[in-house]
Design a protein around this motif. Structure first.
Motif, short mmCIF file in Angstrom:
data_model
loop_
_atom_site.label_atom_id
_atom_site.label_comp_id
_atom_site.label_asym_id
_atom_site.label_seq_id
_atom_site.Cartn_x
_atom_site.Cartn_y
_atom_site.Cartn_z
N GLY A 178 0.81 -1.21 0.00
CA GLY A 178 0.00 0.00 0.00
C GLY A 178 0.84 1.25 0.00
N ALA A 179 1.93 1.25 0.77
CA ALA A 179 2.81 2.42 0.80
C ALA A 179 3.44 2.66 -0.56
CB ALA A 179 3.87 2.24 1.87
N ILE A 180 3.82 1.59 -1.25
CA ILE A 180 4.42 1.74 -2.58
C ILE A 180 3.40 2.29 -3.57
CG2 ILE A 180 5.42 0.46 -4.51
CD1 ILE A 180 6.71 -1.40 -2.45
N SER A 181 2.15 1.83 -3.47
CA SER A 181 1.11 2.36 -4.36
C SER A 181 0.90 3.85 -4.12
CB SER A 181 -0.20 1.60 -4.16
OG SER A 181 -0.75 1.86 -2.88
N ALA A 182 1.03 4.29 -2.86
CA ALA A 182 0.91 5.72 -2.56
C ALA A 182 2.06 6.50 -3.19
CB ALA A 182 0.89 5.93 -1.05
N LEU A 183 3.25 5.91 -3.21
CA LEU A 183 4.39 6.58 -3.85
C LEU A 183 4.17 6.72 -5.36
CD1 LEU A 183 7.39 4.95 -1.93
CD2 LEU A 183 6.34 7.20 -1.56
N VAL A 184 3.53 5.71 -5.96
CA VAL A 184 3.21 5.80 -7.40
C VAL A 184 2.27 6.98 -7.65
CG1 VAL A 184 2.08 4.62 -9.32
CG2 VAL A 184 3.58 3.34 -7.78
N ILE A 185 1.27 7.14 -6.81
CA ILE A 185 0.35 8.27 -6.95
C ILE A 185 1.08 9.59 -6.73
CG2 ILE A 185 -1.68 9.38 -5.94
CD1 ILE A 185 -2.34 7.00 -7.67
N LEU A 186 2.04 9.61 -5.81
CA LEU A 186 2.81 10.83 -5.57
C LEU A 186 3.56 11.25 -6.83
CD1 LEU A 186 3.89 13.01 -3.64
CD2 LEU A 186 5.69 11.39 -2.97
N VAL A 187 4.18 10.29 -7.50
CA VAL A 187 4.88 10.60 -8.75
C VAL A 187 3.92 11.15 -9.79
CG1 VAL A 187 6.20 9.60 -10.66
CG2 VAL A 187 6.69 8.90 -8.30
N ILE A 188 2.74 10.55 -9.87
CA ILE A 188 1.74 11.02 -10.83
C ILE A 188 1.31 12.45 -10.49
CG2 ILE A 188 -0.62 10.66 -11.65
CD1 ILE A 188 -0.14 7.65 -11.27
N LEU A 189 1.09 12.73 -9.21
CA LEU A 189 0.66 14.07 -8.81
C LEU A 189 1.73 15.11 -9.11
CD1 LEU A 189 -1.07 13.33 -5.39
CD2 LEU A 189 -2.16 14.33 -7.40
N LEU A 190 2.99 14.75 -8.94
CA LEU A 190 4.06 15.73 -9.11
C LEU A 190 4.46 15.94 -10.56
CD1 LEU A 190 6.38 14.75 -6.11
CD2 LEU A 190 4.74 16.63 -6.24
N LYS A 191 4.38 14.87 -11.38
CA LYS A 191 4.95 14.97 -12.73
C LYS A 191 4.00 14.65 -13.86
CE LYS A 191 9.09 15.95 -11.18
NZ LYS A 191 9.69 17.30 -11.43
N ILE A 192 3.10 13.70 -13.67
CA ILE A 192 2.37 13.13 -14.80
C ILE A 192 0.92 13.60 -14.87
CG2 ILE A 192 1.75 10.95 -15.94
CD1 ILE A 192 3.99 9.60 -14.43
N GLY A 193 0.34 14.05 -13.76
CA GLY A 193 -1.08 14.33 -13.70
C GLY A 193 -1.58 15.28 -14.77
N GLU A 194 -0.80 16.32 -15.08
CA GLU A 194 -1.26 17.33 -16.04
C GLU A 194 -1.40 16.79 -17.45
OE1 GLU A 194 3.23 19.16 -16.70
OE2 GLU A 194 1.69 20.33 -15.67
N LEU A 195 -0.82 15.62 -17.74
CA LEU A 195 -0.92 15.04 -19.07
C LEU A 195 -2.32 14.52 -19.38
CD1 LEU A 195 2.44 13.03 -19.21
CD2 LEU A 195 1.96 15.33 -20.10
N PHE A 196 -3.15 14.35 -18.34
CA PHE A 196 -4.48 13.77 -18.54
C PHE A 196 -5.58 14.84 -18.54
CE2 PHE A 196 -1.93 10.40 -16.59
CZ PHE A 196 -2.13 9.38 -17.50
N GLU A 197 -5.24 16.07 -18.80
CA GLU A 197 -6.23 17.14 -18.78
C GLU A 197 -7.24 17.01 -19.92
OE1 GLU A 197 -4.12 20.81 -18.75
OE2 GLU A 197 -3.53 20.65 -16.65
N GLU A 198 -6.86 16.36 -21.02
CA GLU A 198 -7.75 16.20 -22.16
C GLU A 198 -8.55 14.89 -22.10
OE1 GLU A 198 -8.41 18.42 -24.55
OE2 GLU A 198 -7.13 19.80 -23.42
N LEU A 199 -8.51 14.19 -20.99
CA LEU A 199 -9.23 12.93 -20.87
C LEU A 199 -10.73 13.20 -20.79
CD1 LEU A 199 -9.30 9.83 -20.33
CD2 LEU A 199 -9.08 10.37 -17.90
N PRO A 200 -11.55 12.58 -21.65
CA PRO A 200 -13.02 12.79 -21.59
C PRO A 200 -13.61 12.19 -20.30
CG PRO A 200 -12.36 11.95 -23.74
CD PRO A 200 -11.16 11.82 -22.85
#
Length: 742
Positions: free
Chosen positions: A416-438
């Motif tokens: 569970g802690a590792i899955s939270a770290l994956v979400i942290l990476v997404i929040l910091l670096k990758i999240g903005e790439l999904f702004e065009e998701l319907p």
């Protein structure tokens, strides 16, 4: 094989013989040396607040389980499995977090926040090694009902460019809804934390499995209806309160003519693609150790297609929009809103905990470890209360993520802690790439993920075969939750479930017991052909406890089963007694009157004879006359006393009635009074009543209720039915010998 079966038959038929006295309750107390030792409330309180070094250490480690298991973490055995499992579950958190944020009526990024902060808190305080906490569809739709009720679109309409037009202030609305969602989450966490601190984990016992499964199925229907607007690209009016789901469906049907074709096509294509991909993934699961992240691949493809084809501009397809990078600072909850969401927060606390602990116990039993129910309340409470400060919405446990976590090798909370770290990476670096998701794609992901809950409709058929009462609970929970909001539906469903328990205690099975020939075993005579009643003895048993709700029915059933209505018997006896007294009184008056008349006649005759006979003869005659008078005065009372008193009935009275109280686990004041009246009434009718199988708490209730006195002692209580039967047959005399048997 035959020898083994023969050996089992021999073991089953091994005879035994026990030689002992027939024992009543007093005899058992003496032989077993009953202990009256009890710990006083003061001593219990003193022991509860006593603090020693080992006790403080144990309490501290139980409050923070991480400090207990992490130092002993088997790195070589578990590290690889937890790493792969954590990454796989973290990838699932991305699409599910964003999709379930739509259910909560907040921007998708807050679903990612809810997949990060609470998981870290649970990693520290949780006791389940396998469940995956985070966003959950049922919890999200409950949050959505609160946010849309307290912050409807109508409150954020602002004047448009035209004179008579208005537009929706989306930014202001979303900001207010985030505040509401965070506040109700914080309050639900406080409820869970308080319940855990006062050791109130047993509250989940009121959530039976049929109730939970029906509730989640009904909540899934709420989820599906709430997402129809994203699938059709329409904007139905928001309804709240009872029948809101029905009104929403009617509104959606009325707006189908305004469907956005582009949005509908995206929804249909995504649903079909997800279903096919999941089926292929299930077939490939046997050969591939790591599950294929179907949802992640779907949102990546959908985002690329939306960006390339400019679906938002060209076809009017609604997209996720801005996803800010980084983490947000904690914000205090809106205290002014707390009063309007107490009921919603408590429902969230109970539902979230019930789902998590149910799933946690399943895997704890499977992998042979223990889940502390009270500590789970504390862990979930801290996860929600701390998460509420960081604008998260309420979390629980997801079955789909948990199954992935277990199937990919996850063996501890480290996954569970590792899955939270994956979400942290997404929040910091990758999240903005999904702004065009319907948003239609997220709605499609929700539909496909809910197919497991829809399969729970099959419970109706299985419950019909196994337990019809549970089936009724399932159906009623489903109906109540669909007709009402999830929070009101939960309360109504729990109340209905408890009522079924009350009704079952009010409608128990009443039986007359008989003896299995040659044994000390007694069974209902209507269920066995060879079970015979003991002549002159009625053994009565109820399958439920005796208390105020069924006391009257207990007496009526006793009268019916024994064939003796004591109330009518005593009434008839009193009438006959009154009639006898009236006849006796009338006869006595008549005899007295006749005696006086004959006495006068005798006096006259004596005077006549006095003139003819001597004084001596006259004296003898007078004595003889007086003797005749005496005979007359005694004769008639004897005749009156010969009047037979008895009930006008063909049913012979039993010599004794034995009440088997072994199913009774408590007695209230009404129950004690009922037993006292039964003993008294049958006693007046000449039938002795004995009680057997009384538990210690029942005997104590009888003592406190003044059941026993100088005439009624514990000698009428017996430990077993057989002891009571032997006592009834041979009586309280020297004839009761050791080893007596029927």
């Amino acid at each position: 094989m035959q020898e083994e079966v023969k050996g089992k038959d021999l073991r089953k038929r091994v005879p035994y013989h026990i030689q002992r006295d027939v024992l009543d309750e007093l005899g058992v107390d003496q032989v077993a040396e009953k202990s009256d030792f009890q710990i006083s409330a003061k001593e219990k309180l003193r022991d509860a607040v006593r603090c020693t070094g080992p006790r403080f250490k144990s309490c501290f480690l139980s409050f923070i389980p991480l400090l207990s298991w992490l130092p002993r973490y088997p790195f070589r055995e578990n590290a690889i499995g937890d790493l792969i499992s954590g990454i796989s579950v973290g990838i699932m958190h991305l699409p599910q977090g964003m999709a379930y944020a739509l259910l909560a009526a907040v921007p998708p990024v807050f679903g990612l926040y809810s997949s990060f902060y609470p998981i870290l808190i649970y990693f520290i305080f949780g006791t389940s090694k396998h469940i995956s906490v985070g966003t959950y569809a049922v919890m999200s739709v409950m949050i959505g009902s609160v946010t849309e009720r307290l912050a409807p679109d109508s409150d954020f309409m602002i004047p448009g460019n035209d004179t008579n037009s208005t537009i929706l202030d989306i930014v202001g609305r979303d900001s207010e809804r985030v505040k509401i969602a965070a506040t109700v989450t914080f309050l639900s966490g406080i409820f869970q934390l308080l319940l855990g601190l006062v050791r109130f984990g047993f509250v989940v016992t009121y959530l039976s499995e049929p109730l939970v499964r029906a509730y989640t199925t009904a909540a899934a229907i709420h989820v599906i209806v709430s997402q129809l607007k994203y699938s059709f690209g329409i904007s139905p009016q928001r309804y709240s309160g009872p029948l809101s789901l029905i009104y929403t469906v009617i509104e959606v049907c009325a707006l189908l003519g305004q469907t956005n074709i582009g949005t509908l096509v995206v929804s249909i294509v995504t649903i079909i693609g997800l279903v096919i991909a999941k089926e292929l993934s299930a077939l490939a699961a046997r050969k591939i150790p790591v599950p294929i992240p179907v949802e992640l691949i779907t949102i990546i493809i959908a985002t690329v297609v939306s960006w390339q084809m400019d679906l938002k501009t060209e076809y009017g397809v609604e997209v996720v929009g801005e996803i800010p990078s980084g983490l947000q600072a904690p914000v205090a909850p809106a205290v002014s809103l707390l009063g309007s969401m107490v009921g919603d927060a408590f429902a969230l606390a109970v539902v979230g905990y019930g789902i998590a602990i149910s799933l946690g116990r399943i895997f704890a039993l499977k992998y042979a470890y223990k889940v502390d129910s009270n500590q789970e309340l504390i862990a979930l409470g801290l996860s929600n209360s701390v998460g509420g400060l960081f604008n998260c919405f309420a979390i629980s446990c997801s079955m789909s993520r948990t199954m992935v976590q277990v199937s990919t090798g996850g063996k501890s909370q480290v996954a569970g802690a590792i899955s939270a770290l994956v979400i942290l990476v997404i929040l910091l670096k990758i999240g903005e790439l999904f702004e065009e998701l319907p948003k239609a794609v997220l709605a499609a992901i929700i539909y496909v993920n809910l197919h497991g809950m829809m399969k729970q409709f099959g419970d109706i058929c299985s419950l019909w075969r196994t337990n019809k009462v549970d089936m009724v609970v399932w159906v009623m929970t489903m109906i109540l939750t669909v007709l009402f909001n999830p929070d009101m539906g939960l309360a109504a469903s729990i109340a209905f479930s408890i009522l079924t328990v009350v009704f079952r205690t009010q409608l128990p099975k009443y039986s007359i017991l008989g003896q299995v020939p040659g044994t000390d075993i007694y069974k209902p005579v209507e269920d066995y052909n060879q079970v015979k009643e003991i002549p002159g003895i009625m053994i009565f048993r109820s399958s439920a406890t005796l208390y105020f709700a069924n006391a009257e029915m207990y007496i009526e059933a006793l009268y019916e089963k024994t064939g003796v209505d004591v109330a009518k018997l005593l009434s008839h006896k009193k009438k006959l007694e009154a009639k006898r007294l009236r006849k006796e009184k009338k006869a006595a008056k008549k005899a007295k009157k006749e005696a006086k008349k004959r006495a006068k006649e005798a006096v006259k005759a004596a005077k006549v004879e006095e003139a003819q006979f001597s004084d001596t003869d006259e004296s003898g005659e007078e004595a003889e006359a007086n003797g005749d008078v005496h005979k007359l005065s005694v004769k008639n009372p004897k005749d009156v006393a010969a009047v037979e008193v008895g009930p006008d009935t063909d049913t012979p009275l039993p010599r004794a009635i034995i009440l088997d109280l072994s199913p009774v686990n408590f007695l209230d004041t009404v129950g004690v009074k009922t037993l006292r009246n039964i003993y008294k009434d049958y006693g007046e009718a000449g039938v002795q009543v004995y009680l057997c199988g009384c538990q210690r708490g029942v005997v104590e209730s009888m003592e406190k209720g003044d059941f026993f006195n100088e005439k009624v002692t514990k000698s009428i209580l017996f430990s077993s039915v057989h002891d009571a039967v032997l006592y009834c047959i041979q009586g309280n005399s020297e004839e009761v010998i050791q080893g007596t048997h029927l």
